[in-house]
Design a protein around this motif. Structure first.
Motif, PDB file in Angstrom:
ATOM      1  N   GLU A 139       0.308  -1.413   8.953  1.00 44.97           N
ATOM      2  CA  GLU A 139       1.292  -1.044   7.469  1.00 44.97           C
ATOM      3  C   GLU A 139       2.024  -0.006   6.899  1.00 44.97           C
ATOM      4  OE1 GLU A 139      -0.559  -2.949   3.941  1.00 44.97           O
ATOM      5  OE2 GLU A 139      -0.474  -4.842   4.796  1.00 44.97           O
ATOM      6  N   PRO A 140       2.853   0.210   6.238  1.00 45.26           N
ATOM      7  CA  PRO A 140       3.118   2.026   6.172  1.00 45.26           C
ATOM      8  C   PRO A 140       2.112   2.401   5.586  1.00 45.26           C
ATOM      9  CG  PRO A 140       5.423   0.618   5.856  1.00 45.26           C
ATOM     10  CD  PRO A 140       4.352   0.015   6.132  1.00 45.26           C
ATOM     11  N   GLY A 141       1.651   4.128   5.547  1.00 45.58           N
ATOM     12  CA  GLY A 141       0.784   4.826   4.568  1.00 45.58           C
ATOM     13  C   GLY A 141      -0.379   3.790   5.433  1.00 45.58           C
ATOM     14  N   GLN A 142      -0.821   3.577   6.693  1.00 47.50           N
ATOM     15  CA  GLN A 142      -2.345   3.352   6.856  1.00 47.50           C
ATOM     16  C   GLN A 142      -2.537   4.073   8.321  1.00 47.50           C
ATOM     17  OE1 GLN A 142      -2.897  -0.610   8.128  1.00 47.50           O
ATOM     18  NE2 GLN A 142      -4.667  -0.304   9.642  1.00 47.50           N
ATOM     19  N   ALA A 143      -4.111   5.020   7.819  1.00 49.78           N
ATOM     20  CA  ALA A 143      -4.381   5.808   8.819  1.00 49.78           C
ATOM     21  C   ALA A 143      -4.734   5.082  10.217  1.00 49.78           C
ATOM     22  CB  ALA A 143      -5.530   6.644   8.208  1.00 49.78           C
ATOM     23  N   VAL A 144      -4.335   4.751  11.226  1.00 51.03           N
ATOM     24  CA  VAL A 144      -4.804   4.570  13.165  1.00 51.03           C
ATOM     25  C   VAL A 144      -4.868   5.917  13.326  1.00 51.03           C
ATOM     26  CG1 VAL A 144      -2.618   3.432  12.361  1.00 51.03           C
ATOM     27  CG2 VAL A 144      -2.802   5.399  14.139  1.00 51.03           C
ATOM     28  N   LEU A 145      -6.236   5.127  14.185  1.00 52.59           N
ATOM     29  CA  LEU A 145      -7.012   6.255  15.072  1.00 52.59           C
ATOM     30  C   LEU A 145      -6.684   6.190  16.316  1.00 52.59           C
ATOM     31  CD1 LEU A 145     -10.783   4.591  14.758  1.00 52.59           C
ATOM     32  CD2 LEU A 145      -9.162   7.100  13.357  1.00 52.59           C
ATOM     33  N   ALA A 146      -6.504   6.926  17.724  1.00 50.91           N
ATOM     34  CA  ALA A 146      -5.999   7.006  18.833  1.00 50.91           C
ATOM     35  C   ALA A 146      -6.860   5.672  19.344  1.00 50.91           C
ATOM     36  CB  ALA A 146      -6.140   7.781  18.969  1.00 50.91           C
TER      37      ALA A 146
END
Length: 494
Positions: A49-56
């Motif tokens: 979702e927009p604003g969510q932090a993601v990992l590589a």
């Protein structure tokens, strides 16, 4: 010795300047716009979702289609938007993109592999699918779907026949040893009896690197094929290597052969070692760029960033093309993102463009038929298409056209043959879709009519049964009444 193989074809001047330099790393942009649709199949749904932090390496999409292939984040960052953007496709349709702003440029998916994969095909297919592996030769076919069928022959396609494209050439020079190891793994999974690496004769440096990597190996062959366009086409390469011809309307697996692009083989090896597909090699070439080369690029990188990594534009640029000059797609700007199916960016100057002139009537010279690698009669197909004779198009094998543009290249009348065939195939596909929809509607209507008739018959039968029951009840009441009357009469008499 190079094989002759398929009929027709062209000998085009090679422009492999991009292969002269080692593979370079393209820097991460300030924003990655990652298309959810990067393979031949369904688009899928975003998992973030927009604003969510993601990992590589985090999975960004999901889907239920068996041929669905997920996408992954090439780096750590934050999702700034999920929005519709135009896709680099002839239709210019839009698709969903996950937009990521990287946190740290150095936090990318690690290319380091885990221990060698020892499992079988049942364990491998889910891993390949979940890693997002699709064909990196341009078609983008889901790799787990291709590997689901065992084959006699496994052909590693290193025949980079389009002028200017050089990513596979450079890969073979630098990563031949790893390619051989992964080829053995894929061969074991497919249970293929024979395996070879096909390289075009002009790619001498790549041939030397692979020959050295093979050394005294006998399980994988090196096959040097003729440098004739479109040698890298799947059906043409099969015919050149095995002598087998894929029948019209059938697939290579129907004759026991599998062709895999060399970059796809490496991606499979990565997937089975826990590394998802988040990057690919892309060549940048043409007189319109300062420093042609091959770059390791994160998926979702704008083409403008990649062109800047190649030194930027050298004016004037007359045409920007994704792919090669023969089968590539002309683009109107450089903001499209790099996807799994993008193997080349081509910046053409004035001298590299064919002269554009008004199309003239066909003179029936037959040049197009001589160079057609599919053995078709392009002049006849063109006539049938313009006349709207769809049945004749199907009878004369339009679906076998691979849109290689050989006929365009040699046509003295400058007829837009391949464009006409592409349009005709799309029209046939639309017509078949409409016919299927009409057939389904007819079947639904007939099924409904049969259901209504059956229900009406059942109601009639129920009413008739009810009438019989009522009639039987009335008759019984009459008998009872008659019996009672007779009983009363006998009682009165006594």
């Amino acid at each position: 010795m190079p094989g002759e193989g398929f009929p027709g074809g062209l000998r085009l001047p090679a422009h492999k300047e991009a292969a002269a330099r080692p593979i370079a790393l393209c820097p991460l942009p300030r924003e990655l716009a990652i298309p959810l649709l990067q393979h031949a199949g369904s688009e899928g749904r975003p998992r973030v979702e927009p604003g969510q932090a993601v990992l590589a390496g985090e999975v960004l999409s999901c889907g239920d289609d068996p041929r669905f292939v997920p996408i992954h984040a090439p780096c750590a960052g934050r999702v700034s938007a999920i929005e519709q953007r135009p896709l680099p496709h002839p239709s210019r349709l839009s698709g969903w993109h996950v937009v990521i702003k990287p946190d740290h440029p150095e936090h990318i998916v690690s290319p380091r592999r885990g221990p060698p994969f020892e499992g079988g095909i049942e364990q491998a297919l889910p891993l390949i699918r979940d890693a997002g592996v699709a064909g990196l030769g341009g078609a983008g076919f889901p790799t787990h779907d291709k590997l689901a069928h065992s084959r006699d022959w496994l052909i590693l396609n290193g025949a980079e026949c389009e002028p200017y494209i050089a990513c596979d050439d450079r890969l073979l020079r630098e990563r031949a040893v790893q390619l051989i190891d992964d080829a053995r793994l894929v061969r074991r999974l497919l249970q293929a009896q024979r395996c070879c690496i096909a390289i075009e004769q002009p790619m001498q440096e790549a041939i030397s690197a692979v020959r050295q990597a093979l050394a005294d190996a006998s399980d994988i062959e090196l096959r040097v094929v003729d440098g004739r366009y479109p040698q890298g086409g799947e059906r043409q390469l099969i015919q050149a290597i095995t002598g087998r011809e894929v029948p019209r309307g059938r697939l290579p697996r129907d004759i026991g052969v599998m062709v895999m692009n060399v970059a796809t083989v490496l991606a499979v090896g990565d997937a089975l070692s826990g590394v998802p597909l988040t990057r690919r090699l892309v060549s940048v070439a043409g007189s319109g760029v300062q420093q042609p080369g091959v770059f390791d690029v994160a998926l979702g990188t704008p083409m403008a960033v990649l062109i800047e990594a190649a030194g930027g534009y050298r004016e004037p640029v007359k045409r920007l093309v994704m792919g090669g000059p023969m089968m590539g797609l002309a683009l109107e700007h450089d903001q499209y993102p790099i996807s799994k199916s993008c193997n080349s960016i081509l910046l053409l100057g004035e001298a590299e463009l064919l002269g554009v002139s008004t199309a003239l009537p066909c003179i029936r010279c037959g040049d197009c038929a001589e160079v057609c690698p599919a053995g078709l009669l392009p002049q006849q197909l063109f006539h049938f298409s313009r006349a709207g004779q769809e049945a004749r198009l199907e009878q004369h094998g339009l679906e076998a056209c691979i849109e290689c543009a050989c006929c365009d290249y040699v046509c003295p009348s400058q007829l837009p043959l391949s464009a006409e065939f592409r349009y005709a195939k799309q029209s046939l596909a639309v017509r078949r879709s409409e016919q299927r929809a009409a057939e389904l509607a007819r079947q639904r209507f007939e099924s409904r009519q049969q259901r209504l008739q059956r229900q009406a018959e059942e109601r009639t039968q129920k009413l008739e049964a009810k009438r019989r029951q009522v009639a039987q009840g009335n008759e019984m009441q009459k008998l009872l009444a008659r019996a009672k009357a007779q009983a009363h009469k006998q009682g009165d008499e006594t």
